[in-house]
Design a protein around this motif. Structure first.
Motif, mmCIF file in Angstrom:
data_model
loop_
_atom_site.group_PDB
_atom_site.id
_atom_site.type_symbol
_atom_site.label_atom_id
_atom_site.label_comp_id
_atom_site.label_asym_id
_atom_site.label_seq_id
_atom_site.Cartn_x
_atom_site.Cartn_y
_atom_site.Cartn_z
ATOM 1 N N LEU A 4 0.829 -1.167 -0.003
ATOM 2 C CA LEU A 4 0.033 0.036 -0.053
ATOM 3 C C LEU A 4 0.675 1.220 -0.007
ATOM 4 C CD1 LEU A 4 -2.779 1.273 0.281
ATOM 5 C CD2 LEU A 4 -2.380 1.088 2.888
ATOM 6 N N GLY A 29 -3.107 -0.313 -3.635
ATOM 7 C CA GLY A 29 -3.772 0.737 -3.661
ATOM 8 C C GLY A 29 -3.014 2.077 -3.260
ATOM 9 N N GLU A 36 -9.001 7.346 3.299
ATOM 10 C CA GLU A 36 -8.656 6.420 2.199
ATOM 11 C C GLU A 36 -7.533 5.387 2.586
ATOM 12 O OE1 GLU A 36 -9.096 9.210 -1.755
ATOM 13 O OE2 GLU A 36 -6.992 8.605 -1.082
ATOM 14 N N LEU A 40 -8.285 1.039 2.895
ATOM 15 C CA LEU A 40 -7.431 0.444 2.026
ATOM 16 C C LEU A 40 -6.836 -0.589 2.878
ATOM 17 C CD1 LEU A 40 -6.046 2.706 -0.609
ATOM 18 C CD2 LEU A 40 -7.423 0.746 -1.087
ATOM 19 N N GLU A 44 -7.850 -4.060 1.678
ATOM 20 C CA GLU A 44 -6.875 -4.958 0.844
ATOM 21 C C GLU A 44 -5.634 -5.775 1.707
ATOM 22 O OE1 GLU A 44 -6.575 -5.363 -2.240
ATOM 23 O OE2 GLU A 44 -8.303 -3.758 -2.765
#
Length: 134
Positions: A4, A29, A36, A40, A44
């Protein structure tokens, strides 16, 4: 590795993404602010994260880092202002100072890969700061 990227500067995020993918990893991401990033992380479940300190919604990267660390996801800060990193590094493995070189980033990523795979090196590369001088 699933990685990430938490970075609000689009060009830097693209460069980092390109370098990570060239190293054989998958970027799951790119987040530009704290909401955000947290979403994520939960969606994820990355294996690793690069986290900038100053994001689109202010200096929230340290809070993002603590959230990531609480979920046992290793990460490093990527920042132009290392003085904002708390003494405990908020659980980060270290920090990469901006502006960084691609060579320095590659060295740091190789070191991180080695640490995460259980291999231990004596010293991190100079591009990865692990202690701050105050």
């Amino acid at each position: 590795m699933k990685i990430l990227i938490v970075e609000d500067e689009a060009l830097l995020a693209l460069e980092l993404e390109s370098e990570v993918e060239a190293g054989g990893h998958r970027v799951v991401g790119v987040a530009t602010d704290m909401p955000e990033a947290l979403a994520l992380v939960d969606l994820e479940k990355p294996d690793f994260a690069f986290v900038d300190i100053h994001l689109r919604d202010g200096p929230t990267g340290v809070d993002v880092g603590r959230y990531v660390a609480q979920r046992n996801i290793p990460y490093v800060f990527v920042s132009g202002n290392l003085k904002r990193i708390p003494d405990d590094f908020a659980g980060a493995l270290g920090a990469i100072e901006k502006p960084y070189t691609m060579h320095g980033l590659k060295n740091a990523l190789s070191y991180i890969e080695a640490v995460l795979s259980g291999m231990e090196r004596l010293h991190p590369p100079s591009s990865l700061v692990t202690k701050l001088r105050r």
